[in-house]
Structures are given as structure tokens and as C-alpha cells.
Design a protein around this motif. Structure first.
Motif, PDB file in Angstrom:
ATOM      1  N   ALA A 158       0.813  -1.213   0.000  1.00 30.39           N
ATOM      2  CA  ALA A 158       0.000   0.000   0.000  1.00 30.39           C
ATOM      3  C   ALA A 158       0.845   1.259   0.000  1.00 30.39           C
ATOM      4  O   ALA A 158       0.418   2.304  -0.501  1.00 30.39           O
ATOM      5  N   ASP A 159       2.087   1.181   0.540  1.00 29.67           N
ATOM      6  CA  ASP A 159       2.947   2.360   0.569  1.00 29.67           C
ATOM      7  C   ASP A 159       3.712   2.565  -0.738  1.00 29.67           C
ATOM      8  O   ASP A 159       4.551   3.458  -0.850  1.00 29.67           O
ATOM      9  N   GLY A 160       3.447   1.714  -1.738  1.00 33.83           N
ATOM     10  CA  GLY A 160       4.075   1.867  -3.041  1.00 33.83           C
ATOM     11  C   GLY A 160       5.331   1.042  -3.241  1.00 33.83           C
ATOM     12  O   GLY A 160       5.839   0.974  -4.364  1.00 33.83           O
ATOM     13  N   TRP A 161       5.839   0.397  -2.179  1.00 30.32           N
ATOM     14  CA  TRP A 161       7.033  -0.441  -2.307  1.00 30.32           C
ATOM     15  C   TRP A 161       6.757  -1.586  -3.252  1.00 30.32           C
ATOM     16  O   TRP A 161       5.682  -2.201  -3.225  1.00 30.32           O
ATOM     17  N   LEU A 162       7.725  -1.922  -4.109  1.00 35.27           N
ATOM     18  CA  LEU A 162       7.559  -2.947  -5.126  1.00 35.27           C
ATOM     19  C   LEU A 162       8.557  -4.094  -4.929  1.00 35.27           C
ATOM     20  O   LEU A 162       9.750  -3.846  -4.732  1.00 35.27           O
ATOM     21  N   LEU A 163       8.064  -5.323  -4.997  1.00 34.10           N
ATOM     22  CA  LEU A 163       8.915  -6.506  -4.963  1.00 34.10           C
ATOM     23  C   LEU A 163       8.874  -7.141  -6.347  1.00 34.10           C
ATOM     24  O   LEU A 163       7.836  -7.656  -6.775  1.00 34.10           O
ATOM     25  N   PRO A 164       9.982  -7.140  -7.096  1.00 36.79           N
ATOM     26  CA  PRO A 164       9.979  -7.773  -8.426  1.00 36.79           C
ATOM     27  C   PRO A 164       9.751  -9.275  -8.319  1.00 36.79           C
ATOM     28  O   PRO A 164      10.283  -9.940  -7.425  1.00 36.79           O
ATOM     29  N   LEU A 165       8.977  -9.808  -9.230  1.00 34.04           N
ATOM     30  CA  LEU A 165       8.706 -11.238  -9.299  1.00 34.04           C
ATOM     31  C   LEU A 165       9.411 -11.816 -10.518  1.00 34.04           C
ATOM     32  O   LEU A 165       9.318 -11.276 -11.617  1.00 34.04           O
ATOM     33  N   ASP A 166      10.089 -12.933 -10.324  1.00 36.37           N
ATOM     34  CA  ASP A 166      10.993 -13.475 -11.337  1.00 36.37           C
ATOM     35  C   ASP A 166      10.244 -14.411 -12.291  1.00 36.37           C
ATOM     36  O   ASP A 166      10.482 -15.619 -12.336  1.00 36.37           O
ATOM     37  N   VAL A 167       9.326 -13.822 -13.070  1.00 35.26           N
ATOM     38  CA  VAL A 167       8.470 -14.610 -13.943  1.00 35.26           C
ATOM     39  C   VAL A 167       9.286 -15.427 -14.941  1.00 35.26           C
ATOM     40  O   VAL A 167       8.974 -16.598 -15.212  1.00 35.26           O
ATOM     41  N   GLU A 168      10.316 -14.829 -15.503  1.00 35.68           N
ATOM     42  CA  GLU A 168      11.118 -15.539 -16.507  1.00 35.68           C
ATOM     43  C   GLU A 168      11.707 -16.832 -15.930  1.00 35.68           C
ATOM     44  O   GLU A 168      11.660 -17.882 -16.584  1.00 35.68           O
ATOM     45  N   ARG A 169      12.251 -16.767 -14.728  1.00 35.48           N
ATOM     46  CA  ARG A 169      12.826 -17.970 -14.118  1.00 35.48           C
ATOM     47  C   ARG A 169      11.740 -18.991 -13.820  1.00 35.48           C
ATOM     48  O   ARG A 169      11.933 -20.196 -14.014  1.00 35.48           O
ATOM     49  N   TRP A 170      10.586 -18.539 -13.336  1.00 35.81           N
ATOM     50  CA  TRP A 170       9.501 -19.465 -13.035  1.00 35.81           C
ATOM     51  C   TRP A 170       9.038 -20.217 -14.272  1.00 35.81           C
ATOM     52  O   TRP A 170       8.637 -21.381 -14.181  1.00 35.81           O
ATOM     53  N   CYS A 171       9.057 -19.550 -15.430  1.00 37.23           N
ATOM     54  CA  CYS A 171       8.539 -20.153 -16.662  1.00 37.23           C
ATOM     55  C   CYS A 171       9.579 -21.013 -17.384  1.00 37.23           C
ATOM     56  O   CYS A 171       9.233 -21.716 -18.347  1.00 37.23           O
ATOM     57  N   GLU A 172      10.830 -20.946 -16.965  1.00 39.38           N
ATOM     58  CA  GLU A 172      11.873 -21.759 -17.589  1.00 39.38           C
ATOM     59  C   GLU A 172      11.929 -23.140 -16.930  1.00 39.38           C
ATOM     60  O   GLU A 172      11.173 -23.440 -16.012  1.00 39.38           O
ATOM     61  N   GLU A 173      12.837 -23.971 -17.406  1.00 38.46           N
ATOM     62  CA  GLU A 173      13.060 -25.267 -16.772  1.00 38.46           C
ATOM     63  C   GLU A 173      13.729 -25.060 -15.406  1.00 38.46           C
ATOM     64  O   GLU A 173      14.342 -24.027 -15.151  1.00 38.46           O
ATOM     65  N   ALA A 174      13.582 -26.037 -14.534  1.00 36.26           N
ATOM     66  CA  ALA A 174      14.239 -25.970 -13.230  1.00 36.26           C
ATOM     67  C   ALA A 174      15.738 -25.774 -13.404  1.00 36.26           C
ATOM     68  O   ALA A 174      16.372 -26.444 -14.220  1.00 36.26           O
ATOM     69  N   ASP A 175      16.302 -24.822 -12.648  1.00 36.04           N
ATOM     70  CA  ASP A 175      17.728 -24.528 -12.767  1.00 36.04           C
ATOM     71  C   ASP A 175      18.527 -25.329 -11.742  1.00 36.04           C
ATOM     72  O   ASP A 175      17.987 -26.173 -11.018  1.00 36.04           O
ATOM     73  N   ALA A 176      19.834 -25.068 -11.685  1.00 37.64           N
ATOM     74  CA  ALA A 176      20.713 -25.861 -10.816  1.00 37.64           C
ATOM     75  C   ALA A 176      20.320 -25.726  -9.345  1.00 37.64           C
ATOM     76  O   ALA A 176      20.392 -26.700  -8.587  1.00 37.64           O
TER      77      ALA A 176
END
Length: 234
Positions: free
Chosen positions: A47-65
Motif C-alpha cells: 500500500a505504501d508503493g514499495w515494489l517486490l519484483p517477481l521473477d516470472v522468466e525464471r519461473w517459466c523456464e526449466e528448473a535450474d541448478a
């Protein structure tokens, strides 16, 4: 595990609405749109405008190391809570694990099924198949924040796991983080999704909440800047 009913291409995701949880937050259009394109930007906004980026690209890729390092620790059938687009469920299936993803987003469930995984449109607080028989529960990508109350979430997961079962939770890398807030999903372009409670906890805070909820620490570690804790109910 008997009793699993996975959404499939012959059972439209939309048909699951009647049994889904009442929280619509992750069915908001910004999230569905981001999964459709496989990229952000996407954020949680307080509500105070703070933003947390969400890592959509990583979520949509194959599981990483780092993901695979988590999967090597999994025991028995695995419940992926807040499975998103299903990279972990798909990777578990490839490695011979029986796995089920649950998510409150139709788009996430559809992506998981499209990757060959099993998934249900459910909240973790809804009735679930295999209750009391799951060998491992996963809370990846900050999903320890689901519901905005880590202790309540831990109590619920203790009922879902088999005796001696394992919870693997990804925590916030900042060790002093322990906060609750109402947040919205936004891409900063269209209208944000509805507000919902969320929590952000570092490993020390999670271990404190775990003791309150009668869990013991099995392991804690960090890999490639991501931090994790493995817990077992006592």
C-alpha cells in the motif's frame, strides 16, 4: 499416491472453480498475462508503493541448478504449494517422483498441466488429496508468505505431511526480514489485482516461527544467492 485427481486437457481448468479457494489474488489478470508471455515486469506492491519484483522468466523456464539441488532433497510423494507454472512439478516427474502442484491461479495450473505435470486449482487451506501422506511439501519462490501468517501455514502443512515428513521452504535472503503486508500483483501498466495478505521472512524468522508451530530444523543452506530451510514437524 491414491486419491490424486489431476487437472488434464479433458478436464478444463475452469471446471475446478467450485472447489478452489476463495482467495482470487493469483488469478488476477497481471499474473495470468505474465505467465502467458513468459516474462515480466511483474511485482508485488504494498500500500505504501514499495515494489517486490517477481521473477516470472525464471519461473517459466526449466528448473535450474538451484532448483535441482532442492529436488535432490525431496522424499516420497511431493506436494508443491503455490506451484506457479510448474517447473518444479515437471522436474520432479522427470526424476520419477510422484508430485502434485496446487495453485489458486487457473493460468498457473494450466501451465503446469501443459508441462506434463499434475496440478489442482486449490488453496493449501482447501481439502486436498493425500492429506497426512505427503513425504515432502515445497514452498518455493517465497511461498512461505502464503496467507500472511507463517505459523498458520506451518500448522496446516503439518496436517498434510506424513509422520516425519519434510518441508523445504525458500526464504528471503535478508536474515532480518520478518514482515506482513497487504499486497497486490501489478505489472505497472493495467489495473492491479485484488489486495491479499502476504509475508516475507528470512531464515532466522522462519526458524523462530517453526519452533512456535512445533517444527524442528533439519537443514539450512544457500545456493546462488537463494536461501532455504528444511523442517520436520515434531
Amino acid at each position: 499416491m491414491s486419491g490424486i485427481r489431476a487437472v488434464s486437457t479433458t478436464t478444463p481448468v475452469g471446471r475446478q472453480r467450485a472447489t478452489a479457494g476463495s482467495d482470487p489474488a493469483w488469478s488476477a489478470d497481471p499474473y495470468a498475462d505474465a505467465l502467458h508471455t513468459g516474462r515480466g515486469p511483474l511485482f508485488l506492491r504494498r500500500a505504501d508503493g514499495w515494489l517486490l519484483p517477481l521473477d516470472v522468466e525464471r519461473w517459466c523456464e526449466e528448473a535450474d541448478a538451484t532448483d535441482l539441488d532442492v529436488l535432490r532433497r525431496c522424499e516420497g510423494p511431493v506436494l508443491d504449494v503455490g506451484c506457479g507454472p510448474g517447473r518444479m512439478v515437471a522436474a520432479l516427474g522427470d526424476r520419477g517422483h510422484r508430485a502434485l502442484g496446487i495453485d489458486v491461479s487457473e493460468a498457473a495450473v494450466a501451465h503446469t498441466v501443459g508441462r506434463g505435470g499434475q496440478a489442482l486449482l486449490r488453496s493449501v487451506f482447501d481439502p486436498l488429496p493425500g492429506s497426512g501422506r505427503w513425504g515432502t511439501a515445497l514452498l518455493m519462490d517465497g511461498n512461505v508468505g502464503i496467507g500472511g501468517d507463517p505459523v498458520a501455514l506451518l500448522h496446516r502443512l503439518a496436517l498434510l505431511l506424513a509422520p516425519g515428513g519434510l518441508l523445504i521452504a525458500e526464504t528471503v535472503p535478508g536474515p532480518d526480514v520478518d514482515e506482513r503486508a497487504l499486497v497486490q500483483v501489478t505489472d505497472l501498466h493495467g489495473p492491479p489485482g485484488p489486495a491479499f495478505p502476504w509475508a516475507r521472512v528470512g531464515t532466522p524468522a522462519l526458524l523462530h516461527h517453526a519452533r512456535t508451530a512445533h517444527w524442528r530444523t533439519d537443514e539450512e543452506w544457500s545456493t546462488n544467492g537463494r536461501t532455504f530451510a528444511a523442517l520436520r514437524p515434531t
